[in-house]
Scaffold this motif. Structure first.
Motif, PDB file in Angstrom:
ATOM      1  N   LYS A   1      31.416  36.390  32.010  1.00  0.00           N
ATOM      2  CA  LYS A   1      32.688  35.923  31.454  1.00  0.00           C
ATOM      3  C   LYS A   1      33.648  37.088  31.221  1.00  0.00           C
ATOM      4  CE  LYS A   1      32.742  34.340  27.222  1.00  0.00           C
ATOM      5  NZ  LYS A   1      32.570  33.460  26.045  1.00  0.00           N
ATOM      6  N   GLY A   2      33.101  38.239  30.862  1.00  0.00           N
ATOM      7  CA  GLY A   2      33.945  39.409  30.617  1.00  0.00           C
ATOM      8  C   GLY A   2      34.727  39.825  31.849  1.00  0.00           C
ATOM      9  N   THR A   3      34.155  39.595  33.030  1.00  0.00           N
ATOM     10  CA  THR A   3      34.854  39.928  34.268  1.00  0.00           C
ATOM     11  C   THR A   3      36.123  39.105  34.411  1.00  0.00           C
ATOM     12  OG1 THR A   3      32.770  40.502  35.355  1.00  0.00           O
ATOM     13  CG2 THR A   3      34.642  40.006  36.786  1.00  0.00           C
ATOM     14  N   VAL A   4      36.051  37.837  34.061  1.00  0.00           N
ATOM     15  CA  VAL A   4      37.220  36.956  34.166  1.00  0.00           C
ATOM     16  C   VAL A   4      38.291  37.397  33.172  1.00  0.00           C
ATOM     17  CG1 VAL A   4      37.998  34.561  34.232  1.00  0.00           C
ATOM     18  CG2 VAL A   4      35.622  35.097  34.771  1.00  0.00           C
ATOM     19  N   PHE A   5      37.881  37.721  31.961  1.00  0.00           N
ATOM     20  CA  PHE A   5      38.851  38.168  30.957  1.00  0.00           C
ATOM     21  C   PHE A   5      39.497  39.487  31.358  1.00  0.00           C
ATOM     22  CE2 PHE A   5      36.729  35.079  28.198  1.00  0.00           C
ATOM     23  CZ  PHE A   5      37.808  34.563  27.500  1.00  0.00           C
ATOM     24  N   ARG A   6      38.710  40.401  31.910  1.00  0.00           N
ATOM     25  CA  ARG A   6      39.278  41.691  32.317  1.00  0.00           C
ATOM     26  C   ARG A   6      40.293  41.524  33.440  1.00  0.00           C
ATOM     27  NH1 ARG A   6      33.987  43.424  31.465  1.00  0.00           N
ATOM     28  NH2 ARG A   6      33.465  43.178  33.680  1.00  0.00           N
ATOM     29  N   ARG A   7      40.047  40.612  34.338  1.00  0.00           N
ATOM     30  CA  ARG A   7      40.947  40.433  35.475  1.00  0.00           C
ATOM     31  C   ARG A   7      42.218  39.693  35.106  1.00  0.00           C
ATOM     32  NH1 ARG A   7      43.150  42.840  38.378  1.00  0.00           N
ATOM     33  NH2 ARG A   7      41.174  43.884  38.814  1.00  0.00           N
ATOM     34  N   PHE A   8      42.110  38.641  34.249  1.00  0.00           N
ATOM     35  CA  PHE A   8      43.268  37.770  34.013  1.00  0.00           C
ATOM     36  C   PHE A   8      43.762  37.773  32.568  1.00  0.00           C
ATOM     37  CE2 PHE A   8      40.890  35.918  37.617  1.00  0.00           C
ATOM     38  CZ  PHE A   8      41.859  36.087  38.595  1.00  0.00           C
ATOM     39  N   GLY A   9      43.039  38.370  31.677  1.00  0.00           N
ATOM     40  CA  GLY A   9      43.491  38.455  30.287  1.00  0.00           C
ATOM     41  C   GLY A   9      43.132  37.245  29.456  1.00  0.00           C
ATOM     42  N   ASP A  10      43.585  36.081  29.864  1.00  0.00           N
ATOM     43  CA  ASP A  10      43.280  34.842  29.159  1.00  0.00           C
ATOM     44  C   ASP A  10      43.437  33.681  30.134  1.00  0.00           C
ATOM     45  OD1 ASP A  10      46.031  34.512  29.437  1.00  0.00           O
ATOM     46  OD2 ASP A  10      46.472  34.909  27.334  1.00  0.00           O
ATOM     47  N   ARG A  11      43.222  32.465  29.625  1.00  0.00           N
ATOM     48  CA  ARG A  11      43.275  31.289  30.495  1.00  0.00           C
ATOM     49  C   ARG A  11      44.660  31.108  31.105  1.00  0.00           C
ATOM     50  NH1 ARG A  11      44.417  25.779  29.875  1.00  0.00           N
ATOM     51  NH2 ARG A  11      43.181  24.413  31.242  1.00  0.00           N
ATOM     52  N   THR A  12      45.707  31.355  30.314  1.00  0.00           N
ATOM     53  CA  THR A  12      47.056  31.222  30.835  1.00  0.00           C
ATOM     54  C   THR A  12      47.288  32.196  31.981  1.00  0.00           C
ATOM     55  OG1 THR A  12      47.927  30.448  28.716  1.00  0.00           O
ATOM     56  CG2 THR A  12      49.514  31.384  30.257  1.00  0.00           C
ATOM     57  N   GLY A  13      46.782  33.426  31.836  1.00  0.00           N
ATOM     58  CA  GLY A  13      46.918  34.402  32.909  1.00  0.00           C
ATOM     59  C   GLY A  13      46.201  33.965  34.172  1.00  0.00           C
ATOM     60  N   LEU A  14      45.047  33.340  34.007  1.00  0.00           N
ATOM     61  CA  LEU A  14      44.300  32.841  35.157  1.00  0.00           C
ATOM     62  C   LEU A  14      45.069  31.722  35.860  1.00  0.00           C
ATOM     63  CD1 LEU A  14      41.738  32.468  36.896  1.00  0.00           C
ATOM     64  CD2 LEU A  14      40.820  31.034  35.059  1.00  0.00           C
ATOM     65  N   LEU A  15      45.607  30.797  35.092  1.00  0.00           N
ATOM     66  CA  LEU A  15      46.349  29.690  35.688  1.00  0.00           C
ATOM     67  C   LEU A  15      47.622  30.182  36.360  1.00  0.00           C
ATOM     68  CD1 LEU A  15      45.843  27.084  32.843  1.00  0.00           C
ATOM     69  CD2 LEU A  15      44.762  27.081  35.088  1.00  0.00           C
ATOM     70  N   ARG A  16      48.263  31.187  35.778  1.00  0.00           N
ATOM     71  CA  ARG A  16      49.449  31.747  36.418  1.00  0.00           C
ATOM     72  C   ARG A  16      49.094  32.390  37.750  1.00  0.00           C
ATOM     73  NH1 ARG A  16      51.730  34.455  31.487  1.00  0.00           N
ATOM     74  NH2 ARG A  16      52.874  32.815  30.425  1.00  0.00           N
ATOM     75  N   ALA A  17      47.924  33.052  37.794  1.00  0.00           N
ATOM     76  CA  ALA A  17      47.512  33.672  39.054  1.00  0.00           C
ATOM     77  C   ALA A  17      47.313  32.617  40.141  1.00  0.00           C
ATOM     78  CB  ALA A  17      46.237  34.476  38.840  1.00  0.00           C
TER      79      ALA A  17
END
Length: 223
Positions: A72-88
């Protein structure tokens, strides 16, 4: 009516020459190492599968990590948070749309009169928002960040630029915010999903709004 207000902070440098921006949250995106780029693509592929299977509500940092078989830490490091992931996830679509605005064929791209470009911009935005509505809603920022998101700044600057050309004596900055409000994903959700208003009526409403703001006639509904 010319404005006596001071310039808005933020996107002013782009009002006359908008530049291509992207939604991605990481400032190091363009120079990712090959392995980091592969990991990012793997995470986005996993997130896209979750959206397809469960909707945007099914996209959590934990679910993406499990689907991509990473911590899970890998996802947080790459996108910051859920909003950052959805924006990507929206990034690819946004870059294509911005490219169409800046260098695509008219009337969405350069080469058409400003009012025609405003009409085309709004109709294209409405169609795009409706097509990826759930994802756009999930990626919405809070009120303190909503108007600072790079993609929104580019679109705002584009509308303000066209208004300055079409209505040179108007307050293009405030008028641009008013027009952008019609295209807000939350409003599109309310109108299309809750009010069941068809897309052709929304597009006709946009063209009528542009006509009133620019004091031009509403075109035939063949655009």
């Amino acid at each position: 009516m010319s404005s006596a207000l001071p310039p808005f902070p933020g996107p002013q440098e782009s009002l006359d020459n908008p530049v291509l921006l992207q939604l991605g949250t990481g400032v190091d995106e363009p120079c990712l190492r090959a392995d980091a780029a592969r990991n990012r693509a793997r995470l986005l592929d996993a997130a896209a599968r979750l959206v397809a299977e469960h909707g945007a509500a099914g996209v959590t940092m934990e679910a993406v990590a499990a689907a991509a078989q990473v911590g899970k830490g890998t996802v947080f490091r790459r996108f910051g948070d859920r909003t950052g992931l959805l924006r990507a996830l929206l990034d690819h679509s946004e870059k294509k749309f911005q490219a169409a605005l800046l260098s695509g064929p008219p009337p969405l791209g350069p080469g058409a009169p400003p009012v025609e470009r405003l009409r085309a911009f709004g109709c294209a935005t409405l169609r795009r928002t409706a097509a990826e509505l759930e994802l756009q809603l999930a990626a919405e920022s809070g009120p303190d960040r909503r108007y600072l998101v790079p993609a929104r700044r580019v679109q705002y600057a584009h509308v303000a630029m066209l208004l300055r050309q079409a209505v040179p004596d108007g307050d293009s900055e405030l008028l641009a915010h008013s027009l952008m409000g019609y295209l807000d994903p939350v409003l599109v959700h309310h109108l299309t999903r809750q009010c069941q208003i068809p897309m052709d009526r929304l597009q006709a409403g946009w063209q009528d709004l542009v006509a009133r703001v620019t004091c031009t006639g509403t075109p035939r509904q063949d655009a």
